[in-house]
Design a protein around this motif. Sequence first.
Motif, PDB file in Angstrom:
ATOM      1  N   GLU A 342      27.147  40.021  45.097  1.00 15.58           N
ATOM      2  CA  GLU A 342      25.701  40.332  45.809  1.00 15.58           C
ATOM      3  C   GLU A 342      25.405  38.846  45.968  1.00 15.58           C
ATOM      4  OE1 GLU A 342      23.334  42.232  43.145  1.00 15.58           O
ATOM      5  OE2 GLU A 342      24.364  44.174  43.198  1.00 15.58           O
ATOM      6  N   PHE A 343      24.494  38.833  46.995  1.00 13.51           N
ATOM      7  CA  PHE A 343      24.161  37.506  47.503  1.00 13.51           C
ATOM      8  C   PHE A 343      25.213  36.476  48.057  1.00 13.51           C
ATOM      9  CE2 PHE A 343      20.923  39.266  44.479  1.00 13.51           C
ATOM     10  CZ  PHE A 343      20.190  39.565  45.561  1.00 13.51           C
ATOM     11  N   PHE A 344      26.190  36.987  48.591  1.00  7.52           N
ATOM     12  CA  PHE A 344      27.457  36.144  48.850  1.00  7.52           C
ATOM     13  C   PHE A 344      27.007  35.137  50.107  1.00  7.52           C
ATOM     14  CE2 PHE A 344      31.325  35.003  50.959  1.00  7.52           C
ATOM     15  CZ  PHE A 344      32.126  34.695  49.830  1.00  7.52           C
ATOM     16  N   ASN A 345      27.218  33.830  49.935  1.00  4.91           N
ATOM     17  CA  ASN A 345      26.643  32.797  50.993  1.00  4.91           C
ATOM     18  C   ASN A 345      27.698  32.135  51.693  1.00  4.91           C
ATOM     19  OD1 ASN A 345      27.825  31.088  49.000  1.00  4.91           O
ATOM     20  ND2 ASN A 345      25.644  30.526  48.181  1.00  4.91           N
ATOM     21  N   GLY A 346      29.065  32.647  51.499  1.00  2.00           N
ATOM     22  CA  GLY A 346      30.292  32.140  52.243  1.00  2.00           C
ATOM     23  C   GLY A 346      31.009  31.289  51.102  1.00  2.00           C
ATOM     24  N   TYR A 347      30.349  30.879  49.950  1.00  2.00           N
ATOM     25  CA  TYR A 347      31.006  30.386  48.938  1.00  2.00           C
ATOM     26  C   TYR A 347      31.091  31.098  47.831  1.00  2.00           C
ATOM     27  CZ  TYR A 347      30.156  25.983  51.633  1.00  2.00           C
ATOM     28  OH  TYR A 347      29.952  25.151  52.765  1.00  2.00           O
ATOM     29  N   GLY A 348      29.980  31.881  47.382  1.00  2.92           N
ATOM     30  CA  GLY A 348      29.891  32.389  46.242  1.00  2.92           C
ATOM     31  C   GLY A 348      28.855  33.482  46.210  1.00  2.92           C
ATOM     32  N   GLY A 349      28.784  34.189  44.943  1.00  2.00           N
ATOM     33  CA  GLY A 349      27.606  35.257  44.851  1.00  2.00           C
ATOM     34  C   GLY A 349      27.675  35.509  43.350  1.00  2.00           C
ATOM     35  N   PHE A 350      26.584  36.569  43.106  1.00  2.00           N
ATOM     36  CA  PHE A 350      26.637  37.029  41.437  1.00  2.00           C
ATOM     37  C   PHE A 350      27.457  38.252  41.656  1.00  2.00           C
ATOM     38  CE2 PHE A 350      22.886  34.220  42.098  1.00  2.00           C
ATOM     39  CZ  PHE A 350      22.851  33.729  41.130  1.00  2.00           C
ATOM     40  N   THR A 351      27.979  38.544  40.410  1.00  2.97           N
ATOM     41  CA  THR A 351      28.453  39.958  40.033  1.00  2.97           C
ATOM     42  C   THR A 351      27.371  40.917  40.073  1.00  2.97           C
ATOM     43  OG1 THR A 351      28.359  39.357  37.669  1.00  2.97           O
ATOM     44  CG2 THR A 351      30.494  38.861  39.012  1.00  2.97           C
ATOM     45  N   PRO A 352      27.704  42.187  40.329  1.00  4.31           N
ATOM     46  CA  PRO A 352      26.510  43.038  40.472  1.00  4.31           C
ATOM     47  C   PRO A 352      25.795  43.142  38.992  1.00  4.31           C
ATOM     48  CG  PRO A 352      28.593  43.879  41.394  1.00  4.31           C
ATOM     49  CD  PRO A 352      29.096  42.805  40.871  1.00  4.31           C
ATOM     50  N   ASP A 353      26.280  42.957  37.810  1.00  2.00           N
ATOM     51  CA  ASP A 353      25.639  42.943  36.639  1.00  2.00           C
ATOM     52  C   ASP A 353      24.830  41.441  36.504  1.00  2.00           C
ATOM     53  OD1 ASP A 353      27.419  41.051  35.963  1.00  2.00           O
ATOM     54  OD2 ASP A 353      28.460  42.404  34.377  1.00  2.00           O
ATOM     55  N   GLY A 354      24.965  40.482  37.280  1.00  2.00           N
ATOM     56  CA  GLY A 354      24.384  39.366  37.235  1.00  2.00           C
ATOM     57  C   GLY A 354      24.553  38.591  36.149  1.00  2.00           C
ATOM     58  N   ARG A 355      25.814  38.736  35.387  1.00  2.00           N
ATOM     59  CA  ARG A 355      25.960  37.842  34.398  1.00  2.00           C
ATOM     60  C   ARG A 355      27.044  36.776  34.806  1.00  2.00           C
ATOM     61  NH1 ARG A 355      25.423  39.835  29.180  1.00  2.00           N
ATOM     62  NH2 ARG A 355      24.571  41.890  28.988  1.00  2.00           N
ATOM     63  N   GLU A 356      27.547  36.638  35.895  1.00  2.00           N
ATOM     64  CA  GLU A 356      28.295  35.724  36.435  1.00  2.00           C
ATOM     65  C   GLU A 356      28.200  35.244  37.883  1.00  2.00           C
ATOM     66  OE1 GLU A 356      32.443  36.474  33.912  1.00  2.00           O
ATOM     67  OE2 GLU A 356      32.401  36.690  36.022  1.00  2.00           O
ATOM     68  N   TYR A 357      28.126  34.009  38.008  1.00  2.00           N
ATOM     69  CA  TYR A 357      28.253  33.560  39.590  1.00  2.00           C
ATOM     70  C   TYR A 357      29.424  33.058  39.730  1.00  2.00           C
ATOM     71  CZ  TYR A 357      26.895  31.402  43.963  1.00  2.00           C
ATOM     72  OH  TYR A 357      26.681  31.131  45.368  1.00  2.00           O
TER      73      TYR A 357
END
Length: 493
Positions: A342-357
């Motif tokens: 989620e919220f991928f910016n071209g480099y990375g984003g959050f997993t759906p559970d919000g526990r990892e970037y």
Amino acid sequence: ADRAHPAFQKLFVETEALPELGALLARRRPRSPEEQEVFAGHLLVASVPVLETLDYETDRSRFIGRGRSLRDPVALEGPLGKTGGCVLDPIFSLRASVDLEPGRRVQLAFVTVAAPERAGAIRLLEKYRDLVAISTAFEMAWSNAQLELGHLGIDAEQAHRFQELGSHILYPNPRLRPASEKLRLNKLGQPRLWAYGISGDLPIISVLVTENKDLALVQEVLLAHTYLRRRGLWADLVIVNGEAPGYEQPLGEELRRLILAHSILVGQDRPGGVFLRSLAQMPEEDQTLLFATARVLLVGARGSLAQQLAIPQETPELPERIVPSRRPGEEPTPPLPFMALEFFNGYGGFTPDGREYVIYLEKEKDLPAPWVNVLANPLFGAIVSESGTGLVWYGNSQMNRLTPWSNDPLLDPPSVVFYLRDEETGEVWTPTVRPVRTGAPYRIQHGQGYTVFAHNYRGIEAELLVFVPTDPAEPVLLQRLRLRNVGERPRRL
């Protein structure tokens, strides 16, 4: 727009080009009303005209480039950016083109100056625009050095030896330090030195003498200490008298006489000066502390300074040289699975559970700056960026660093590295982005208290888990590397 922000302009170095002089000028803003401004200039002088082709850069990040290094800076691939103004990470870089005909000689000189005001820096730049003035400065510096050597009563060979001693002070070397097993015996800290009038804030040179024949070493080290002090290298020289206690102490008297003669220039029992202490009056644990904290330990029984500097360093046993028996093949490398983010910016984003970037780095793709994860319990911790594992500390992250920290947001070199080597092909790579990057993708998962690096290359899947236990009773950085062979033949790594 960011560089025009008042907060940016208030904090950093301001640079400007002086094209009429072929020079660069930089001003460091004072950090307080009491601090003096500092101006620095950089000049290129040549025996042929170069102003028409002169190019420059004052921004280190634009010169090197993110993800690049000084081996292959982006500046070598095109014109320099001519950046000026408020620069976060400033450098001086001047470039000019010179046509060198057969048999022709061209002389170039780079001059760096400093002054407390702008006009003074410009005057120095104007003065040294002439190659004759530069040659004269070299000749005067050489003459001044010879006069100083004569004043101290030392020759060029001794000066070279003293400079070598200075390198051991700046960069401690096992040759002039106690053995590692003796260093491990020390259980005391800096405050214990205070009882002997030694702050421990400056590097320490310790000289242990037990006989009158050791006085020649003491005299030479006193001379070396004065020589280095006059060059701005301050150190506490602690001479330890190992003479047996008694009513008469001839060795102690001779040491006091020598120190009195040499301490006129550097002082006695004060920072950067000479300290005379008795071994008999120091408990064994304090002796261990003093010798363990000294960057240089010289022992009279080991001979002269030249002999001790010439002690050969133990060469570590190296592994056998790899003779490749196979060329790197096109081993099947499964693609690195892309996780739903989620919220991928071209480099990375959050997993759906919000526990990892989660960060994905494809070939030659780099983040604009290091994105880090701090792993820590109340007493111990580490900093991990997308490039690899960096600083590891215990207790105080500034004072008790266990591994180096570059504090370089551009190069971001890791300080803890796993290397993988194929024993048949000799090929070397790392499961982290740095220091050996392959063309295959990397995945970095930053979680609370841990980071996972995943990388597939040449049929080997690698997963590196880095974490710090939450229990402060466990001050340890744990790293688990898992390797899986997904190819069709056995691999020897």
